[in-house]
Write a protein that holds these residues in place. Sequence first.
Motif, short mmCIF file in Angstrom:
data_model
loop_
_atom_site.label_atom_id
_atom_site.label_comp_id
_atom_site.label_asym_id
_atom_site.label_seq_id
_atom_site.Cartn_x
_atom_site.Cartn_y
_atom_site.Cartn_z
N THR A 307 0.83 -1.22 0.00
CA THR A 307 0.00 0.00 0.00
C THR A 307 0.85 1.25 0.00
N TRP A 308 1.86 1.30 0.88
CA TRP A 308 2.68 2.51 0.97
C TRP A 308 3.60 2.66 -0.25
N ALA A 309 4.01 1.55 -0.84
CA ALA A 309 4.79 1.65 -2.09
C ALA A 309 3.94 2.26 -3.19
N GLY A 310 2.65 1.87 -3.22
CA GLY A 310 1.74 2.46 -4.20
C GLY A 310 1.51 3.93 -3.94
N LEU A 311 1.32 4.29 -2.67
CA LEU A 311 1.09 5.69 -2.31
C LEU A 311 2.31 6.56 -2.58
N ALA A 312 3.50 5.98 -2.45
CA ALA A 312 4.72 6.74 -2.69
C ALA A 312 4.84 7.18 -4.15
N THR A 313 4.21 6.43 -5.06
CA THR A 313 4.25 6.78 -6.49
C THR A 313 3.03 7.60 -6.91
N ALA A 314 2.06 7.76 -6.01
CA ALA A 314 0.78 8.39 -6.36
C ALA A 314 0.86 9.87 -6.72
N PRO A 315 1.73 10.66 -6.09
CA PRO A 315 1.70 12.11 -6.36
C PRO A 315 1.87 12.48 -7.83
N VAL A 316 2.39 11.57 -8.64
CA VAL A 316 2.58 11.86 -10.05
C VAL A 316 1.26 12.14 -10.76
N GLY A 317 0.18 11.66 -10.18
CA GLY A 317 -1.12 11.87 -10.81
C GLY A 317 -1.74 13.22 -10.53
N ILE A 318 -1.24 13.95 -9.54
CA ILE A 318 -1.88 15.21 -9.14
C ILE A 318 -1.82 16.24 -10.27
#
Length: 515
Positions: A307-318
């Motif tokens: 989950t946290w590995a996924g969240l760590a890459t998430a900001p690219v979508g903002i």
Amino acid sequence: MTAPQPLQPLEGRTRLIATVALSFATFMNVLDTTIANVSLPAIAGDMGVSPNQGTWVITSFAVANAISVPLTGWLTQRFGQVRLFVASILLFTLASFLCGLSTSLPMLIAFRVLQGFVAGPMIPLSQALLMSSYPKEKVGIALAAWSMTTLVAPVMGPILGGWISDNMSWPWIFYVNVPAGLIAAWVVWGIFKTRETATRKLPIDAVGLVLLIVWVSALQLTLDKGKELDWFNSMEIVALAATAFMGFCFFVVWELKEPHPVVDLTLFKLRNFTVSTIAISLGYGLFFGTVVLMPLWLQQYMGYTSTWAGLATAPVGILAIVLSPIVGKNLHKFDARYIASFAFVVFALASWMRSHFTIQADFWSFFAPQFVQGAAMATFFIPLVSISLSQMKPERIPSASGVSSFVRITFGAMGASVFTTLWENRASLHHARLAENISALQPVAANTLTQLQASGMSEQQSLGLIERLLSQQAFTLAADELFWLSCMIFLVLTATVWFAHPVRGGKMAAGGGDH
């Protein structure tokens, strides 16, 4: 042959619903290229294989997808855009369900191949159907709506896959496609069934298709198995590489002479199509290599959960979500080459920021470059797709989009294999160099061992902890090197787009014809 009917753009609410349905189907497809990334440790552990073998779950989908994409042009003329698109969604949904039922790695890979193969026509056809739904002056908005799915889906994949792996079980990363696929197929058919394109019976280029399957499969097997078999010290790898090279050469010669080729290589006579395809494929290969590498590194060596590995890459979508509509709406005001160059510069900046990661890096250290890269993603696909299709007649768009997608997806699969291979090779080298400085005669190492044993650890436990720290440092240094290399290549790609003719709003500017 079915008589062609001129299609008028859709209006109002119908166009909005159509855009959402087409984009959602594309989102579901692209999501499956990355949703398994952070789930690889869970899949590998459940099936008793190594995480490296688990990467076949990703590359098998990508290769099968790449092989089937060029068939879009022929299948469209044979069955029609709408029927083919809806059939692809339904078959993709069925294949997803079968992936979730898999009980072994070979079984899962087989269904992933099926899933990738039937998904091939979905992306180019969604693009063609979407563009036919908008008036010419709003093509930029259509491209923005389409590109947001290809931008956001690779980001959402690790987040959704990580959450499902941690809170449910990995088969659900495939089961989620079932209701989504059924709804998308129903809505698309309801809106587009009266907008079917002309059809005609054409002979299938069987020889070209076989050659395509042979050389692409051989190339991917070379990349995937090379690290396991010590590359060209293995006769199997030599044979695979030779097969890939010879198959590619025969494929090119055959396709150029075939009257109904499976891949229309004459598209590469158009400068803008060629330049755009090269730029978008190399850029996507670098991007996808990073998308695969980051979760593996975070989970295996930085202590992150799925989950946290996924969240760590998430900001690219903002920024990707915020800026894509703005770019699409204003694309006609600017030369698309400036926007594409900006994308590559920002990609390079994000890669440079990542190249300074250390083992002490926290969540916010990962947040910053991912956030910055969102601006690159918003300005990457839209102008390059615009450049690619700027010289195309409407009837060639599905074929052109298919060929471009084939090259891009192939480079994405290659990027994943090359990145993971180089990462392991460089990490092994760094580990060996770091280990040279660890011995009982070296004061710092001896003092560290003494302190660890004084804290209650046995000698074996102390050595195990030091080994873990060495591996963590080695793989971090290797990742930094790959990020730095990506930065350099992105800067080179900045100049590449300027070989294309100037394009504004999807059309070439005056005086920009091919000669």
